[in-house]
Design a protein around this motif. Structure first.
Motif, PDB file in Angstrom:
ATOM      1  N   PRO A   9       4.854  -2.445  -7.222  1.00  0.00           N
ATOM      2  CA  PRO A   9       6.114  -2.719  -7.077  1.00  0.00           C
ATOM      3  C   PRO A   9       6.736  -1.414  -7.653  1.00  0.00           C
ATOM      4  N   ARG A  10       8.107  -1.470  -7.303  1.00  0.00           N
ATOM      5  CA  ARG A  10       8.872   0.055  -7.838  1.00  0.00           C
ATOM      6  C   ARG A  10       9.360  -0.363  -9.211  1.00  0.00           C
ATOM      7  N   ASP A  11       9.472   0.493 -10.287  1.00  0.00           N
ATOM      8  CA  ASP A  11       9.928   0.381 -11.505  1.00  0.00           C
ATOM      9  C   ASP A  11      11.686   0.278 -11.296  1.00  0.00           C
ATOM     10  N   LEU A  12      11.923  -0.864 -11.742  1.00  0.00           N
ATOM     11  CA  LEU A  12      13.445  -1.040 -11.831  1.00  0.00           C
ATOM     12  C   LEU A  12      14.332  -0.191 -12.639  1.00  0.00           C
ATOM     13  N   GLY A  13      15.445   0.213 -12.344  1.00  0.00           N
ATOM     14  CA  GLY A  13      16.133   1.157 -13.120  1.00  0.00           C
ATOM     15  C   GLY A  13      16.482   0.591 -14.746  1.00  0.00           C
ATOM     16  N   ASP A  14      16.465   1.557 -15.716  1.00  0.00           N
ATOM     17  CA  ASP A  14      16.726   1.418 -16.895  1.00  0.00           C
ATOM     18  C   ASP A  14      18.138   1.670 -17.301  1.00  0.00           C
ATOM     19  N   ARG A  15      18.590   0.467 -17.954  1.00  0.00           N
ATOM     20  CA  ARG A  15      19.878   0.525 -18.567  1.00  0.00           C
ATOM     21  C   ARG A  15      20.118   1.338 -19.958  1.00  0.00           C
ATOM     22  N   ALA A  17      21.601   0.901 -22.615  1.00  0.00           N
ATOM     23  CA  ALA A  17      21.339   0.014 -23.924  1.00  0.00           C
ATOM     24  C   ALA A  17      19.857  -0.395 -24.376  1.00  0.00           C
ATOM     25  N   CYS A  18      19.040  -0.158 -23.336  1.00  0.00           N
ATOM     26  CA  CYS A  18      17.734  -0.844 -23.658  1.00  0.00           C
ATOM     27  C   CYS A  18      16.902  -0.372 -24.622  1.00  0.00           C
ATOM     28  N   LEU A  19      17.007   1.175 -24.672  1.00  0.00           N
ATOM     29  CA  LEU A  19      16.133   2.030 -25.447  1.00  0.00           C
ATOM     30  C   LEU A  19      16.650   1.482 -27.195  1.00  0.00           C
ATOM     31  N   PRO A  20      18.042   1.856 -27.395  1.00  0.00           N
ATOM     32  CA  PRO A  20      18.628   1.401 -28.642  1.00  0.00           C
ATOM     33  C   PRO A  20      18.152   0.023 -28.998  1.00  0.00           C
ATOM     34  N   LEU A  21      18.112  -1.223 -28.187  1.00  0.00           N
ATOM     35  CA  LEU A  21      17.726  -2.509 -28.302  1.00  0.00           C
ATOM     36  C   LEU A  21      16.379  -2.454 -28.806  1.00  0.00           C
ATOM     37  N   ALA A  22      15.561  -2.005 -28.070  1.00  0.00           N
ATOM     38  CA  ALA A  22      14.127  -1.840 -28.214  1.00  0.00           C
ATOM     39  C   ALA A  22      13.757  -1.165 -29.440  1.00  0.00           C
ATOM     40  N   VAL A  23      14.237   0.124 -29.855  1.00  0.00           N
ATOM     41  CA  VAL A  23      14.066   0.519 -31.409  1.00  0.00           C
ATOM     42  C   VAL A  23      14.693  -0.568 -32.413  1.00  0.00           C
ATOM     43  N   LEU A  24      15.675  -1.141 -32.125  1.00  0.00           N
ATOM     44  CA  LEU A  24      16.121  -2.176 -33.077  1.00  0.00           C
ATOM     45  C   LEU A  24      15.397  -3.300 -33.262  1.00  0.00           C
ATOM     46  N   PHE A  25      15.034  -3.965 -32.309  1.00  0.00           N
ATOM     47  CA  PHE A  25      14.028  -5.099 -32.409  1.00  0.00           C
ATOM     48  C   PHE A  25      12.880  -4.838 -32.800  1.00  0.00           C
ATOM     49  N   ALA A  87      11.619   0.566 -21.024  1.00  0.00           N
ATOM     50  CA  ALA A  87      12.456   0.321 -22.092  1.00  0.00           C
ATOM     51  C   ALA A  87      12.980  -0.977 -22.067  1.00  0.00           C
ATOM     52  N   ALA A  88      13.116  -1.394 -20.963  1.00  0.00           N
ATOM     53  CA  ALA A  88      13.677  -2.726 -20.940  1.00  0.00           C
ATOM     54  C   ALA A  88      12.654  -3.816 -21.138  1.00  0.00           C
ATOM     55  N   ARG A  89      11.508  -3.627 -20.863  1.00  0.00           N
ATOM     56  CA  ARG A  89      10.257  -4.467 -21.281  1.00  0.00           C
ATOM     57  C   ARG A  89      10.198  -4.620 -22.704  1.00  0.00           C
ATOM     58  N   PHE A  90      10.528  -3.322 -23.451  1.00  0.00           N
ATOM     59  CA  PHE A  90      10.032  -3.613 -24.898  1.00  0.00           C
ATOM     60  C   PHE A  90      11.201  -4.097 -25.431  1.00  0.00           C
ATOM     61  N   ALA A  91      12.258  -3.871 -24.931  1.00  0.00           N
ATOM     62  CA  ALA A  91      13.699  -4.598 -25.507  1.00  0.00           C
ATOM     63  C   ALA A  91      13.661  -6.174 -25.287  1.00  0.00           C
ATOM     64  N   LEU A  92      12.910  -6.631 -24.244  1.00  0.00           N
ATOM     65  CA  LEU A  92      12.858  -7.843 -24.167  1.00  0.00           C
ATOM     66  C   LEU A  92      11.680  -8.440 -24.739  1.00  0.00           C
ATOM     67  N   LEU A  93      10.663  -7.715 -25.354  1.00  0.00           N
ATOM     68  CA  LEU A  93       9.484  -8.375 -26.034  1.00  0.00           C
ATOM     69  C   LEU A  93       9.883  -8.095 -27.553  1.00  0.00           C
ATOM     70  N   GLY A  94      10.796  -7.268 -27.932  1.00  0.00           N
ATOM     71  CA  GLY A  94      11.036  -6.955 -29.350  1.00  0.00           C
ATOM     72  C   GLY A  94      11.362  -8.288 -30.222  1.00  0.00           C
ATOM     73  N   PRO A  95      12.386  -8.901 -29.548  1.00  0.00           N
ATOM     74  CA  PRO A  95      12.701 -10.233 -30.350  1.00  0.00           C
ATOM     75  C   PRO A  95      11.734 -11.107 -30.325  1.00  0.00           C
ATOM     76  N   MET A  96      10.801 -11.244 -29.496  1.00  0.00           N
ATOM     77  CA  MET A  96       9.803 -12.173 -29.481  1.00  0.00           C
ATOM     78  C   MET A  96       8.805 -11.585 -30.479  1.00  0.00           C
ATOM     79  N   ALA A  97       8.467 -10.668 -30.804  1.00  0.00           N
ATOM     80  CA  ALA A  97       7.941  -9.806 -31.786  1.00  0.00           C
ATOM     81  C   ALA A  97       8.334 -10.189 -33.229  1.00  0.00           C
ATOM     82  N   ALA A  98       9.648 -10.037 -33.455  1.00  0.00           N
ATOM     83  CA  ALA A  98      10.266 -10.287 -34.604  1.00  0.00           C
ATOM     84  C   ALA A  98      10.122 -11.712 -34.894  1.00  0.00           C
ATOM     85  N   ALA A  99      10.201 -12.788 -33.894  1.00  0.00           N
ATOM     86  CA  ALA A  99      10.169 -14.202 -34.221  1.00  0.00           C
ATOM     87  C   ALA A  99       8.741 -14.387 -34.555  1.00  0.00           C
TER      88      ALA A  99
END
Length: 113
Positions: A9-15, A17-25, A87-99
């Motif tokens: 499957p093709r890689d969906l486009g990145d937003r 805001a995803c990279l700064p959110l991933a770094v933050l989380f 980056a969207a994948r890591f932004a999604l998994l970051g809050p889960m890792a923090a939790a």
């Protein structure tokens, strides 16, 4: 023969805001996991105390990192998450890792000497 089944499957486009959110989380998750060990090490070095208390904190940090890896690896490779951009994948998994890190810290904090 259906050729489309063999195509990844093709890689969906990145937003943007995803990279700064991933770094933050993920920075927050790392701070939760390694923060107590770093603070205790700095205090022990500042007051020239033996660093025996840091061993339990380091074990707790390694347990946090291991539990994050064990619990988030299946989510990372899930088909719906796998289709997202990196980056969207890591932004999604970051809050889960923090939790997960915060939960392990809260549950095992009493075991520290």
């Amino acid at each position: 023969m259906n050729v489309q089944r063999n195509v990844k499957p093709r890689d969906l486009g990145d937003r943007p805001a995803c990279l700064p959110l991933a770094v933050l989380f993920w920075s927050g998750a790392a701070l939760i996991a390694f923060g107590p060990v770093l603070v205790l090490t700095l205090f022990a070095a500042a007051w020239a105390q033996p660093m025996t208390a840091q061993v339990a904190g380091a074990r707790l940090a390694m347990f946090q990192v291991g539990s994050i890896a064990v619990l988030l690896t299946p989510v990372y490779f899930a088909p719906g998450v796998r289709r997202l951009a990196r980056a969207a994948r890591f932004a999604l998994l970051g809050p889960m890792a923090a939790a997960i890190a915060l939960t392990v810290l809260a549950c095992l904090y009493r075991t520290l000497p």
